[in-house]
Design a protein around this motif. Structure first.
Motif, PDB file in Angstrom:
ATOM      1  N   SER A  96       0.839  -1.209   0.000  1.00  0.00           N
ATOM      2  CA  SER A  96       0.000   0.000   0.000  1.00  0.00           C
ATOM      3  C   SER A  96       0.866   1.248   0.000  1.00  0.00           C
ATOM      4  N   GLY A  97       1.955   1.226   0.745  1.00  0.00           N
ATOM      5  CA  GLY A  97       2.842   2.372   0.783  1.00  0.00           C
ATOM      6  C   GLY A  97       3.454   2.665  -0.566  1.00  0.00           C
ATOM      7  N   LEU A  98       3.817   1.631  -1.313  1.00  0.00           N
ATOM      8  CA  LEU A  98       4.378   1.829  -2.660  1.00  0.00           C
ATOM      9  C   LEU A  98       3.365   2.502  -3.584  1.00  0.00           C
ATOM     10  N   VAL A  99       2.090   2.119  -3.448  1.00  0.00           N
ATOM     11  CA  VAL A  99       1.039   2.749  -4.273  1.00  0.00           C
ATOM     12  C   VAL A  99       0.908   4.226  -3.921  1.00  0.00           C
ATOM     13  N   ALA A 100       0.943   4.544  -2.621  1.00  0.00           N
ATOM     14  CA  ALA A 100       0.811   5.937  -2.192  1.00  0.00           C
ATOM     15  C   ALA A 100       1.996   6.769  -2.660  1.00  0.00           C
ATOM     16  N   GLU A 101       3.191   6.209  -2.635  1.00  0.00           N
ATOM     17  CA  GLU A 101       4.372   6.959  -3.049  1.00  0.00           C
ATOM     18  C   GLU A 101       4.321   7.333  -4.527  1.00  0.00           C
TER      19      GLU A 101
END
Length: 437
Positions: free
Chosen positions: A232-237
């Motif tokens: 999820s963090g990779l998508v937000a970045e």
């Protein structure tokens, strides 16, 4: 290692010196015995001469002394004749070069050649060796000896000493050069693509790679399940800055869910399309490694990158250092695993030679065949040791060596000749007296 090797060499030299001293002592004893027998034979001749002259001088006063004179006369003739015969073997009698005397000094080369031919014909024939070994049961005797714990331990100890000696003699650079040359010849020079492709084709056709694929899929699925926040963090970045944060969270959750569902589907379905495509790709890759020049060239390029000259040299050095260290540690420690296993293997092999008739028969046949082959192939070289050695001897030295070995027994010929001559002389004189007297 070097001091120990020097110590072994010193011990060997001391053993050789002791052996030479023992041989010299034996020769001195034989020479003393030879001189003693010569004195006895000469003394008997002189005794017969004294008896002859005494009997000859007084035979007119005492007629029975004629028989004593005849016996003494025959004894002197026999003693002188046998002295001449024995002496003629080794030297010229009284220094006079009489024909057919000093036989050994004058014909030592012919004697050496004849001795070599005799040994070759009667001892080094394949039939003689095979017959002797067939009735000896060498394998069983060796097996009985090897089965003993102390014998197996001795074999291990001697083998360890041989390894230590080899390690002390071998130069690291020379061994590394040999290993490097073998790696280049058998690993680097042959192309990698076709053999790897052929091996891979067989592995993929039999499905042996499926276990590795299952492992990779399982580990990937486990990682995905445990890293929801990371995905999820990779998508937000990577989301644009104007997208609201809650939208990033929803999208990230959706992407994570779909990825996890996809991974679970691949994990649960052995016939999943991804698995089938992967099998198809791997089989095509195996064919390309064997037949596609471009793929073969890539494999060669990868090989040269991984194993260049510095890497091969380093590999050879590390390999030899590892082998040398392992062997040195193993042979130095009597309780090392290598020593213990080797000792146990020697005992086990010895027991099998004793208790397994089929194995013993095979071993005996192999020994007999090997011995017959060696004799049949190298018997001329073996017997040439006799002829060449005798040929290098000095004529006088040869005569002295042989006389030292058999001269004592030959002196009995002189003694027997004296006794037999005296008896023959007495018998002849008695018969002549009875017939013509």
């Amino acid at each position: 290692m070097a001091p120990r090797y020097a110590y072994c060499m010193a011990q060997t030299q001391q053993l050789g010196t002791a052996t030479s001293a023992t041989a010299r002592n034996r020769d001195a004893e034989k020479a003393a015995a030879l001189r003693r027998m010569k004195r006895i034979a000469l003394g008997l001749l002189l005794f017969m001469a004294v008896v002859f002259f005494f009997a000859f001088a007084f035979q007119h006063q005492y007629p029975w002394l004629t028989y004593v004179r005849a016996a003494a006369e025959g004894g002197m003739v026999g003693a002188l004749a046998d002295w001449f015969a024995v002496t003629a073997l080794f030297k010229y009698p009284m220094g006079i070069k009489i024909p057919h005397t000093a036989i050994i000094p004058n014909r030592k080369d012919e004697i050496g050649a004849s001795l070599g031919d005799f040994v070759e014909t009667n001892f080094l024939s394949e039939a003689v060796v095979s017959e002797k070994l067939a009735n000896t049961e060498i394998a069983q005797k060796v097996g009985t000896w090897l089965a003993k714990p102390e014998s197996a331990q001795r074999v291990a100890t001697e083998g360890s000493a041989a390894i230590r000696g080899a390690m002390a003699v071998l130069k690291d650079d020379d061994v590394q050069d040999i290993i490097e040359a073998m790696v280049r010849k058998h690993v680097l020079e042959p192309p990698w693509g076709p053999p790897i492709g052929k091996l891979a084709e067989r592995i993929f056709a039999d499905g042996h790679h499926h276990a590795l694929v299952d492992l990779l899929v399982d580990r990937s699925t486990t990682w995905i399940r445990a890293n929801h926040t990371t995905i999820s963090g990779l998508v937000a970045e990577r989301s644009p800055s104007w997208v609201p944060q809650f939208v990033d969270g929803l999208v990230g959750d959706k992407i994570y869910t779909e990825i996890y569902k996809f991974a679970r589907a691949v994990q649960d379905d052995p016939r999943h399309e991804v698995r089938l495509k992967l099998d198809e790709y791997l089989k095509e890759l195996a064919q390309e490694l064997q037949h596609d020049p471009a793929m073969i060239a890539k494999a060669e390029s990868l090989k040269n990158q991984v194993l260049g000259d510095p890497e091969v040299r380093e590999l050879a050095g590390r390999t030899w250092a590892t082998i040398k260290s392992a062997l040195t540690d193993a042979v130095e420690d009597p309780n090392s695993e290598l020593r213990l296993k080797f000792t146990a293997a020697v005992q086990d092999f010895g027991s099998k030679l004793v208790n397994d008739p089929e194995l013993a028969a095979k071993a005996n046949k192999w020994i007999a065949d090997a011995a017959a082959y060696l004799v049949g192939t190298y018997k001329h070289e073996i017997t040439s040791l006799i002829t060449d050695t005798v040929g290098r001897w000095d004529a006088v030295e040869t005569s002295e060596k042989i006389e030292l070995q058999v001269g004592k027994d030959l002196q009995f010929i002189r003694i027997n000749g004296t006794v037999v001559g005296s008896l023959a002389g007495l018998a002849i004189f008695t018969v002549a007296t009875l017939v013509f007297g």
